[in-house]
Design a protein around this motif. Structure first.
Motif, mmCIF file in Angstrom:
data_model
loop_
_atom_site.group_PDB
_atom_site.id
_atom_site.type_symbol
_atom_site.label_atom_id
_atom_site.label_comp_id
_atom_site.label_asym_id
_atom_site.label_seq_id
_atom_site.Cartn_x
_atom_site.Cartn_y
_atom_site.Cartn_z
ATOM 1 N N THR A 7 0.834 -1.200 0.000
ATOM 2 C CA THR A 7 0.000 0.000 0.000
ATOM 3 C C THR A 7 0.866 1.246 0.000
ATOM 4 O OG1 THR A 7 -1.628 -1.222 1.294
ATOM 5 C CG2 THR A 7 -1.928 1.148 1.125
ATOM 6 N N LEU A 8 1.958 1.239 0.777
ATOM 7 C CA LEU A 8 2.884 2.371 0.798
ATOM 8 C C LEU A 8 3.463 2.601 -0.585
ATOM 9 C CD1 LEU A 8 4.594 4.524 2.156
ATOM 10 C CD2 LEU A 8 6.180 2.719 2.895
ATOM 11 N N ARG A 9 3.841 1.539 -1.266
ATOM 12 C CA ARG A 9 4.374 1.693 -2.625
ATOM 13 C C ARG A 9 3.334 2.310 -3.550
ATOM 14 N NH1 ARG A 9 6.952 -3.499 -1.760
ATOM 15 N NH2 ARG A 9 5.206 -4.525 -2.822
ATOM 16 N N ALA A 10 2.081 1.870 -3.402
ATOM 17 C CA ALA A 10 1.021 2.409 -4.258
ATOM 18 C C ALA A 10 0.829 3.907 -4.014
ATOM 19 C CB ALA A 10 -0.277 1.657 -4.001
ATOM 20 N N VAL A 11 0.879 4.346 -2.734
ATOM 21 C CA VAL A 11 0.719 5.768 -2.426
ATOM 22 C C VAL A 11 1.876 6.567 -3.018
ATOM 23 C CG1 VAL A 11 0.628 7.461 -0.562
ATOM 24 C CG2 VAL A 11 -0.627 5.303 -0.360
ATOM 25 N N ARG A 12 3.094 6.049 -2.885
ATOM 26 C CA ARG A 12 4.257 6.758 -3.448
ATOM 27 C C ARG A 12 4.130 6.905 -4.958
ATOM 28 N NH1 ARG A 12 9.216 3.928 -0.027
ATOM 29 N NH2 ARG A 12 9.166 5.389 1.735
ATOM 30 N N GLU A 13 3.660 5.857 -5.642
ATOM 31 C CA GLU A 13 3.498 5.929 -7.096
ATOM 32 C C GLU A 13 2.441 6.964 -7.477
ATOM 33 O OE1 GLU A 13 2.634 1.980 -8.253
ATOM 34 O OE2 GLU A 13 4.672 1.230 -7.879
ATOM 35 N N LEU A 14 1.371 7.063 -6.655
ATOM 36 C CA LEU A 14 0.351 8.081 -6.924
ATOM 37 C C LEU A 14 0.924 9.482 -6.806
ATOM 38 C CD1 LEU A 14 -2.747 6.582 -5.057
ATOM 39 C CD2 LEU A 14 -2.473 6.837 -7.526
ATOM 40 N N VAL A 15 1.776 9.706 -5.782
ATOM 41 C CA VAL A 15 2.379 11.027 -5.602
ATOM 42 C C VAL A 15 3.326 11.341 -6.754
ATOM 43 C CG1 VAL A 15 3.851 12.420 -4.104
ATOM 44 C CG2 VAL A 15 2.115 10.938 -3.100
ATOM 45 N N ARG A 16 4.113 10.338 -7.170
ATOM 46 C CA ARG A 16 5.020 10.563 -8.306
ATOM 47 C C ARG A 16 4.223 10.941 -9.550
ATOM 48 N NH1 ARG A 16 8.084 4.897 -7.702
ATOM 49 N NH2 ARG A 16 8.856 5.165 -5.561
ATOM 50 N N ASP A 17 3.129 10.241 -9.817
ATOM 51 C CA ASP A 17 2.305 10.548 -10.987
ATOM 52 C C ASP A 17 1.724 11.955 -10.887
ATOM 53 O OD1 ASP A 17 2.825 8.038 -11.931
ATOM 54 O OD2 ASP A 17 0.917 7.163 -11.245
ATOM 55 N N ALA A 18 1.339 12.362 -9.663
ATOM 56 C CA ALA A 18 0.793 13.713 -9.483
ATOM 57 C C ALA A 18 1.855 14.758 -9.765
ATOM 58 C CB ALA A 18 0.244 13.862 -8.071
ATOM 59 N N VAL A 19 3.109 14.510 -9.324
ATOM 60 C CA VAL A 19 4.205 15.456 -9.592
ATOM 61 C C VAL A 19 4.469 15.542 -11.087
ATOM 62 C CG1 VAL A 19 6.674 15.852 -9.265
ATOM 63 C CG2 VAL A 19 5.261 15.174 -7.327
ATOM 64 N N ASN A 20 4.500 14.383 -11.750
ATOM 65 C CA ASN A 20 4.742 14.389 -13.195
ATOM 66 C C ASN A 20 3.650 15.140 -13.939
ATOM 67 O OD1 ASN A 20 7.053 12.859 -12.830
ATOM 68 N ND2 ASN A 20 6.007 10.888 -13.197
ATOM 69 N N ALA A 21 2.405 15.005 -13.483
ATOM 70 C CA ALA A 21 1.295 15.669 -14.156
ATOM 71 C C ALA A 21 1.310 17.172 -13.946
ATOM 72 C CB ALA A 21 -0.032 15.090 -13.658
ATOM 73 N N SER A 22 1.793 17.609 -12.771
ATOM 74 C CA SER A 22 1.777 19.041 -12.470
ATOM 75 C C SER A 22 3.025 19.767 -12.967
ATOM 76 C CB SER A 22 1.636 19.246 -10.957
ATOM 77 O OG SER A 22 2.729 18.646 -10.274
ATOM 78 N N LEU A 23 4.084 19.016 -13.293
ATOM 79 C CA LEU A 23 5.323 19.632 -13.800
ATOM 80 C C LEU A 23 5.643 19.034 -15.159
ATOM 81 C CD1 LEU A 23 7.534 19.578 -10.557
ATOM 82 C CD2 LEU A 23 6.353 21.535 -11.547
ATOM 83 N N PRO A 24 5.149 19.630 -16.236
ATOM 84 C CA PRO A 24 5.393 19.086 -17.584
ATOM 85 C C PRO A 24 6.892 18.942 -17.857
ATOM 86 C CG PRO A 24 3.738 20.814 -17.649
ATOM 87 C CD PRO A 24 4.314 20.843 -16.279
ATOM 88 N N GLY A 25 7.254 17.788 -18.371
ATOM 89 C CA GLY A 25 8.650 17.523 -18.690
ATOM 90 C C GLY A 25 9.443 16.939 -17.544
ATOM 91 N N ALA A 26 8.885 16.987 -16.284
ATOM 92 C CA ALA A 26 9.603 16.430 -15.137
ATOM 93 C C ALA A 26 9.349 14.926 -15.059
ATOM 94 C CB ALA A 26 9.152 17.103 -13.854
ATOM 95 N N ASP A 27 10.276 14.211 -14.408
ATOM 96 C CA ASP A 27 10.137 12.761 -14.238
ATOM 97 C C ASP A 27 10.526 12.388 -12.809
ATOM 98 O OD1 ASP A 27 9.869 10.082 -14.424
ATOM 99 O OD2 ASP A 27 11.333 9.800 -16.052
ATOM 100 N N ALA A 28 9.508 12.168 -11.992
ATOM 101 C CA ALA A 28 9.750 11.826 -10.597
ATOM 102 C C ALA A 28 10.077 10.356 -10.413
ATOM 103 C CB ALA A 28 8.527 12.197 -9.758
ATOM 104 N N ASN A 29 10.161 9.602 -11.517
ATOM 105 C CA ASN A 29 10.459 8.176 -11.406
ATOM 106 C C ASN A 29 11.953 7.876 -11.518
ATOM 107 O OD1 ASN A 29 7.710 7.245 -11.199
ATOM 108 N ND2 ASN A 29 7.488 7.754 -13.381
#
Length: 371
Positions: A7-29
């Motif tokens: 579940t912790l991994r799933a939450v972290r992936e959601l946050v990374r996706d949110a960062v990527n969506a809000s910062l065009p061209g950024a890659d939080a992965n």
């Protein structure tokens, strides 16, 4: 939902996706990148918050609350017979003791301490191995006959209820008085209400709000008295009357949980104080024992361990299902026996329903015979 590592991994992936969506061209992965570190830490904080909300959701309802929160629910909903709120606390055992004087006129002062002879010398690693009592009045002794005085336990709890004739050692000794006294009628000591008992009272109070003398109110009043664990109210003596019967499963365990006359008097006195004066007659009584004797044949496996498990399950079934006037059905008995972990098969010879002889009788497990 269990808040586990996946579940912790799933939450972290959601946050990374949110960062990527809000910062065009950024890659939080990207591993070890600033955005990856910030995203994972933000995800961990979100995970902790969700864990707390999940835990808090259990505490907000009394049927799932833990001890500290359950006590808070109890303080809101419950008023006890002694005027306190919430959990019924342990009470002191009281009674009398006989003292034999060696010299006429020797006075045992108030507050003189006595210890139960069982367990002496004191085992300091086990606080309850010895019960300490104190005198409640000055007692003048005589060499010709024992003098009787009132005593009470120093510490609250059922361990202060001793059998009549129990020896008590006076510490320190008093010149002119025998160092050994004998206790009588030491009763009234109850243990602190358990979480399960408190939870049941809270739910009973929520499900049956006070109605100024409705049937459920009598049950609540009886349960408010220390030591009472179960109670029932029924119109047994005709319209305009109410009969209350109750059990004290912990305090009177040596009597199958059935209350003694002093217990009946205590509950009756409190209910008389609370009940409406318009009730013609209110009767408080102990249920009448009706023993259920069973015969079991062809038990497989026929071992002492299996028999002990069956007895435990039958007593548990009786605790949950028995009530004044309640028939104990053979299906309940068979189901309880099958709940014993070791039981493979058996034949219930006494395969009949146990109908109570009257509305005040209550089933209690009697003798179990094996063939």
């Amino acid at each position: 939902m269990p808040w586990s590592t996946p579940t912790l991994r799933a939450v972290r992936e959601l946050v990374r996706d949110a960062v990527n969506a809000s910062l065009p061209g950024a890659d939080a992965n990207v591993p070890n990148s600033v955005l990856r570190v910030l995203s994972d830490n933000q995800g961990a904080l979100c995970h902790l918050t969700l864990q707390y909300v999940d835990w808090l959701s259990l505490q907000l309802l009394p049927d799932t609350a833990e001890t500290e929160w359950l006590d808070r629910h109890g303080q809101i909903w419950l008023v006890n017979a002694d005027g306190s709120t919430g959990r019924k606390m342990a009470t002191l055992s009281t009674g009398t003791a006989e003292f034999q004087g060696l010299v006429d006129g020797t006075v045992i002062p108030t507050g003189t301490q006595l210890q139960s002879a069982v367990g002496l010398p004191v085992d300091f690693s086990s606080p309850n191995s010895v019960v300490t009592f104190e005198t409640l009045e000055d007692i003048t002794t005589s060499a010709s006959a024992p003098a009787t005085g009132n005593i009470r336990a120093v510490d609250a709890g059922s361990f202060g209820n001793l059998p009549d004739g129990s020896g008590l050692s006076m510490l320190p000794t008093i010149p002119g008085v025998s160092s050994t006294a004998f206790a009588y009628s030491l009763t009234g000591g109850t243990d602190t209400e358990t979480d399960d008992e408190l939870r049941a009272r809270i739910l009973q109070r929520i499900r049956n709000p006070p109605m100024g003398g409705a049937q459920a109110d009598y049950v609540s009043w009886a349960l408010a008295v220390p030591g009472v664990t179960r109670a029932w109210a029924n119109v047994e003596q005709g319209i305009g009357t109410m009969t209350v019967r109750f059990m004290m499963d912990d305090l009177r365990a040596d009597n199958d949980g059935f209350p003694l006359p002093p217990d009946v008097a205590a509950v009756g006195a409190y209910i008389d104080k609370m009940r409406p004066v318009t009730v013609k007659d209110c009767f408080v009584a102990a249920p009448i024992k009706s023993f259920v004797d069973l015969t079991i044949a062809d038990l497989n496996p026929n071992t002492d361990e299996c028999k002990a498990e069956i007895e435990v399950q039958l007593k548990d079934m009786m605790f949950r299902m028995a009530a004044p006037g309640q028939t104990i059905y053979s299906a309940w008995i068979s189901a309880a026996i099958m709940q014993a972990p070791s039981v493979i098969s058996f034949d219930l010879v006494t395969n009949n329903d146990f109908v109570m002889p009257n509305i005040g009788s209550m089933a209690v497990l009697g003798t179990i015979l094996y063939e």
